[in-house]
Design a protein around this motif. Structure first.
Motif, PDB file in Angstrom:
ATOM      1  N   ARG A 165      24.463   3.402   6.162  1.00 21.70           N
ATOM      2  CA  ARG A 165      25.789   3.275   6.113  1.00 21.70           C
ATOM      3  C   ARG A 165      26.583   4.188   7.137  1.00 21.70           C
ATOM      4  NH1 ARG A 165      23.477  -0.789   4.694  1.00 21.70           N
ATOM      5  NH2 ARG A 165      23.716  -1.779   2.554  1.00 21.70           N
ATOM      6  N   ALA A 166      27.751   2.960   7.584  1.00 20.49           N
ATOM      7  CA  ALA A 166      28.678   3.962   8.266  1.00 20.49           C
ATOM      8  C   ALA A 166      29.209   5.269   7.489  1.00 20.49           C
ATOM      9  CB  ALA A 166      29.503   3.008   9.241  1.00 20.49           C
ATOM     10  N   GLU A 167      29.866   6.276   8.191  1.00 20.77           N
ATOM     11  CA  GLU A 167      30.600   7.046   7.214  1.00 20.77           C
ATOM     12  C   GLU A 167      32.087   6.190   6.685  1.00 20.77           C
ATOM     13  OE1 GLU A 167      31.731  11.907   7.142  1.00 20.77           O
ATOM     14  OE2 GLU A 167      30.899  11.076   8.563  1.00 20.77           O
ATOM     15  N   ASP A 168      32.610   5.401   7.329  1.00 24.16           N
ATOM     16  CA  ASP A 168      33.906   4.900   6.470  1.00 24.16           C
ATOM     17  C   ASP A 168      33.580   3.492   6.559  1.00 24.16           C
ATOM     18  OD1 ASP A 168      33.487   4.287   9.405  1.00 24.16           O
ATOM     19  OD2 ASP A 168      34.888   4.514  10.669  1.00 24.16           O
ATOM     20  N   ASP A 169      32.801   3.194   5.627  1.00 24.13           N
ATOM     21  CA  ASP A 169      31.757   1.762   5.463  1.00 24.13           C
ATOM     22  C   ASP A 169      32.250   1.677   3.820  1.00 24.13           C
ATOM     23  OD1 ASP A 169      30.977  -0.563   4.770  1.00 24.13           O
ATOM     24  OD2 ASP A 169      29.633  -0.326   5.852  1.00 24.13           O
ATOM     25  N   PHE A 170      33.474   1.350   3.546  1.00 24.88           N
ATOM     26  CA  PHE A 170      33.593   1.260   2.286  1.00 24.88           C
ATOM     27  C   PHE A 170      33.548  -0.310   1.779  1.00 24.88           C
ATOM     28  CE2 PHE A 170      35.059   5.415   3.388  1.00 24.88           C
ATOM     29  CZ  PHE A 170      34.928   6.750   2.312  1.00 24.88           C
ATOM     30  N   ARG A 171      33.116  -0.893   2.259  1.00 27.05           N
ATOM     31  CA  ARG A 171      32.792  -2.203   1.613  1.00 27.05           C
ATOM     32  C   ARG A 171      32.207  -1.699  -0.174  1.00 27.05           C
ATOM     33  NH1 ARG A 171      29.077  -5.099   5.309  1.00 27.05           N
ATOM     34  NH2 ARG A 171      28.269  -2.864   5.252  1.00 27.05           N
ATOM     35  N   PRO A 172      31.891  -3.250  -0.928  1.00 27.17           N
ATOM     36  CA  PRO A 172      31.028  -2.853  -1.796  1.00 27.17           C
ATOM     37  C   PRO A 172      29.594  -2.423  -2.123  1.00 27.17           C
ATOM     38  CG  PRO A 172      32.535  -4.901  -2.043  1.00 27.17           C
ATOM     39  CD  PRO A 172      33.056  -4.228  -0.863  1.00 27.17           C
ATOM     40  N   ASP A 173      29.133  -2.588  -1.067  1.00 23.99           N
ATOM     41  CA  ASP A 173      27.775  -2.492  -0.475  1.00 23.99           C
ATOM     42  C   ASP A 173      27.964  -1.307   0.586  1.00 23.99           C
ATOM     43  OD1 ASP A 173      25.008  -2.275  -0.989  1.00 23.99           O
ATOM     44  OD2 ASP A 173      24.702  -4.010   0.331  1.00 23.99           O
ATOM     45  N   GLY A 174      28.724  -0.612   0.611  1.00 19.26           N
ATOM     46  CA  GLY A 174      28.884   0.407   1.901  1.00 19.26           C
ATOM     47  C   GLY A 174      28.241   1.669   1.265  1.00 19.26           C
ATOM     48  N   VAL A 175      29.230   3.097   2.160  1.00 22.46           N
ATOM     49  CA  VAL A 175      28.576   4.384   2.327  1.00 22.46           C
ATOM     50  C   VAL A 175      28.437   4.735   0.818  1.00 22.46           C
ATOM     51  CG1 VAL A 175      30.645   5.392   2.350  1.00 22.46           C
ATOM     52  CG2 VAL A 175      28.202   6.809   3.219  1.00 22.46           C
ATOM     53  N   ILE A 176      29.009   4.445  -0.206  1.00 22.04           N
ATOM     54  CA  ILE A 176      29.952   4.881  -1.512  1.00 22.04           C
ATOM     55  C   ILE A 176      29.947   3.351  -1.981  1.00 22.04           C
ATOM     56  CG2 ILE A 176      30.912   6.000  -3.049  1.00 22.04           C
ATOM     57  CD1 ILE A 176      30.175   8.025  -1.152  1.00 22.04           C
ATOM     58  N   LYS A 177      28.959   3.055  -2.748  1.00 19.89           N
ATOM     59  CA  LYS A 177      29.068   1.646  -2.922  1.00 19.89           C
ATOM     60  C   LYS A 177      30.045   1.418  -4.790  1.00 19.89           C
ATOM     61  CE  LYS A 177      24.754   0.503  -1.648  1.00 19.89           C
ATOM     62  NZ  LYS A 177      25.050   0.779  -0.170  1.00 19.89           N
ATOM     63  N   THR A 178      30.843   0.425  -4.461  1.00 20.92           N
ATOM     64  CA  THR A 178      31.260  -0.337  -6.092  1.00 20.92           C
ATOM     65  C   THR A 178      30.365  -1.186  -6.906  1.00 20.92           C
ATOM     66  OG1 THR A 178      32.298  -2.837  -5.387  1.00 20.92           O
ATOM     67  CG2 THR A 178      33.537  -0.314  -4.657  1.00 20.92           C
ATOM     68  N   HIS A 179      29.247  -1.371  -6.540  1.00 20.68           N
ATOM     69  CA  HIS A 179      28.381  -2.510  -6.812  1.00 20.68           C
ATOM     70  C   HIS A 179      26.861  -2.359  -6.297  1.00 20.68           C
ATOM     71  CE1 HIS A 179      31.903  -4.549  -7.910  1.00 20.68           C
ATOM     72  NE2 HIS A 179      31.384  -5.373  -9.162  1.00 20.68           N
TER      73      HIS A 179
END
Length: 229
Positions: free
Chosen positions: A66-80
């Protein structure tokens, strides 16, 4: 003689690094389900290629694709996770996220950005669920045995892609698709701006063992290199 290939295996890890342990609520099985099960065995080809990169960190904790600034739920540091299971309670504070990226994400991409002089093709290697999970392309739909992605023709010469697909079809004797359901994640899209890259996805379906899949991947890559290089 080693193949002139760089293999990246970003999702084989299962470890929760110490920075995230106080926050992570996933069980071991949930971590396995979110990662690329079998990838550590299938792509253990470090002795056969010019360059090899992998990580122990679980995809659910730091997603290297993932991109370093991708903070979607399924991004670089995930919520889900991709199965829509919450990862953290509570979600880590910004200093923790910064440390995770600094210690585990940035060094991996630095390694990929400096390929060995012998490397002529880089491949980002993954395994995929046989049926699409809730988060991801083709949710609920069956997936092919092998998928090759080149960002719709942007990251590898077309003649190379046709040859690669042909050699995987010969090796696996199963369906090989191009850019469906995956056309290439961040690693392929980002690093493919600076040299030939392709994403490889193998189904986790039980049509053969991990050791047999490994042998056939090596067969396909060897045949491709003999033809093209």
């Amino acid at each position: 003689m080693k193949l002139p290939i760089l293999l990246s295996v970003p999702h084989a890890g299962l470890s929760v690094p110490p920075e995230a342990r106080a926050y992570c609520r996933l069980t071991h099985d949930e971590i396995v389900a979110d990662g690329d099960e079998g990838a550590a065995e299938i792509y253990a080809l470090q002795d056969d290629v010019a360059q090899f990169a992998t990580s122990d960190v679980a995809r659910a904790i730091v997603d290297l694709n993932r991109a370093e600034d991708d903070f979607r739920p399924d991004g670089v540091i995930k919520t889900h996770t991709c199965w829509n299971v919450p990862v953290y309670d509570p979600f880590p504070a910004q200093p923790v996220i910064t440390e995770l990226l600094s210690k585990y994400y940035q060094p991996y991409h630095q390694r990929l950005s400096v390929p060995d002089a012998a490397v002529k093709l880089s491949i980002d290697c993954h395994t995929m669920a046989a049926i699409g999970p809730p988060i991801g392309p083709g949710a609920g739909l069956p997936r092919p045995a092998v998928c090759l992605g080149d960002v719709d023709g942007k990251t590898i010469p077309a003649v190379w892609m046709r040859a690669l697909a042909r050699h995987f079809e010969d090796a696996f004797e199963l369906e090989v698709t191009i850019n469906d359901p995956f056309s290439g994640g961040f690693i392929t899209r980002h690093h493919g701006q600076h040299g030939p890259w392709v994403q490889l996805e193998l189904s986790r379906g039980p049509f053969m063992s991990s050791q047999e899949k490994k042998a056939r991947v090596l067969q396909a890559l060897t045949a491709f290199c003999l033809e093209m290089f």
